[in-house]
Write a protein that holds these residues in place. Structure first.
Motif, PDB file in Angstrom:
ATOM      1  N   VAL A 104       0.839  -1.206   0.000  1.00 32.87           N
ATOM      2  CA  VAL A 104       0.000   0.000   0.000  1.00 32.87           C
ATOM      3  C   VAL A 104       0.872   1.254   0.000  1.00 32.87           C
ATOM      4  CG1 VAL A 104      -1.766   1.273   1.306  1.00 32.87           C
ATOM      5  CG2 VAL A 104      -1.892  -1.218   1.129  1.00 32.87           C
ATOM      6  N   THR A 105       2.005   1.188   0.678  1.00 33.79           N
ATOM      7  CA  THR A 105       2.885   2.359   0.750  1.00 33.79           C
ATOM      8  C   THR A 105       3.869   2.421  -0.413  1.00 33.79           C
ATOM      9  OG1 THR A 105       4.451   1.186   2.192  1.00 33.79           O
ATOM     10  CG2 THR A 105       2.701   2.457   3.264  1.00 33.79           C
ATOM     11  N   ALA A 106       3.943   1.372  -1.223  1.00 37.18           N
ATOM     12  CA  ALA A 106       4.859   1.323  -2.366  1.00 37.18           C
ATOM     13  C   ALA A 106       4.318   2.158  -3.522  1.00 37.18           C
ATOM     14  CB  ALA A 106       5.039  -0.122  -2.819  1.00 37.18           C
ATOM     15  N   SER A 107       5.125   2.285  -4.534  1.00 31.68           N
ATOM     16  CA  SER A 107       4.688   2.948  -5.755  1.00 31.68           C
ATOM     17  C   SER A 107       4.870   1.969  -6.909  1.00 31.68           C
ATOM     18  CB  SER A 107       5.528   4.201  -5.989  1.00 31.68           C
ATOM     19  OG  SER A 107       5.094   4.864  -7.131  1.00 31.68           O
ATOM     20  N   PRO A 108       3.830   1.661  -7.661  1.00 34.49           N
ATOM     21  CA  PRO A 108       2.457   2.098  -7.474  1.00 34.49           C
ATOM     22  C   PRO A 108       1.825   1.377  -6.278  1.00 34.49           C
ATOM     23  CG  PRO A 108       2.528   0.540  -9.279  1.00 34.49           C
ATOM     24  CD  PRO A 108       3.956   0.760  -8.813  1.00 34.49           C
ATOM     25  N   PRO A 109       0.924   2.055  -5.607  1.00 33.51           N
ATOM     26  CA  PRO A 109       0.313   1.461  -4.413  1.00 33.51           C
ATOM     27  C   PRO A 109      -0.860   0.541  -4.760  1.00 33.51           C
ATOM     28  CG  PRO A 109      -0.564   3.646  -4.772  1.00 33.51           C
ATOM     29  CD  PRO A 109       0.481   3.428  -5.845  1.00 33.51           C
TER      30      PRO A 109
END
Length: 167
Positions: A104-109
């Protein structure tokens, strides 16, 4: 992030997964067709057939993601094992179970996730799931479509298992 506890009957579930013969067999084209269909239908960023092993989730099919597995402890699919039903997360940033999850905090979330249990021998082996980077509402029809796709995966597991036993 709230980590899911191990489901009741985890040893039996793990044994069924091992008995299925599905772990690490490579991607099955029949699963790839189903994940592609799901990704298209849901207009999702990804669709997966995920099998949950001791400490990882392994992707028997992945459309839209380039990874083959991820840690079980951060898995959305782990929560499907707990609920034993379709899990709908319309906005992961607003869900205590997932708001701090690395996906969820990554990109892309990952913002939305829908996962339906994949069963064999009365055990949930993993999930058929779709997700994406934008929050989304999920209808009852959407849930039914994903449940039917998961049932198709279950049928394919039966066919693969039958082929293993025959030869």
């Amino acid at each position: 992030m709230i980590k899911a506890s191990l489901p009741t009957g985890e040893a039996e579930r793990q044994q069924a997964l091992e008995n299925s013969g599905m772990l690490d067999i490579g991607t099955a084209i029949q699963f790839d067709r189903l994940t592609h269909l799901a990704r298209t239908y849901f207009r999702a960023d990804f669709a997966l057939v995920s099998l949950t092993d001791h400490d990882r989730q392994w992707f028997a099919s992945s459309d839209g993601l380039d990874i083959k597995e991820s840690p079980r402890k951060t898995s959305f699919c782990e929560h499907v094992l707990q609920t034993q039903d379709v899990l709908v997360v319309e906005d992961a940033t607003k869900d205590d179970r997932f708001r701090n999850n690395p996906f969820v905090t990554a990109s892309p979330p990952v913002r939305f996730y829908v996962g339906a249990p994949v069963r064999w021998q009365n055990q949930i082996l993993g999930s058929f799931c779709v997700g994406g980077s934008e929050p989304r509402q999920v209808s009852e029809d959407d849930r039914a479509v994903l449940t039917n796709l998961a049932a198709s995966v279950e049928r394919e597991i039966e066919l693969v298992r039958g082929a293993i036993e025959c030869g």
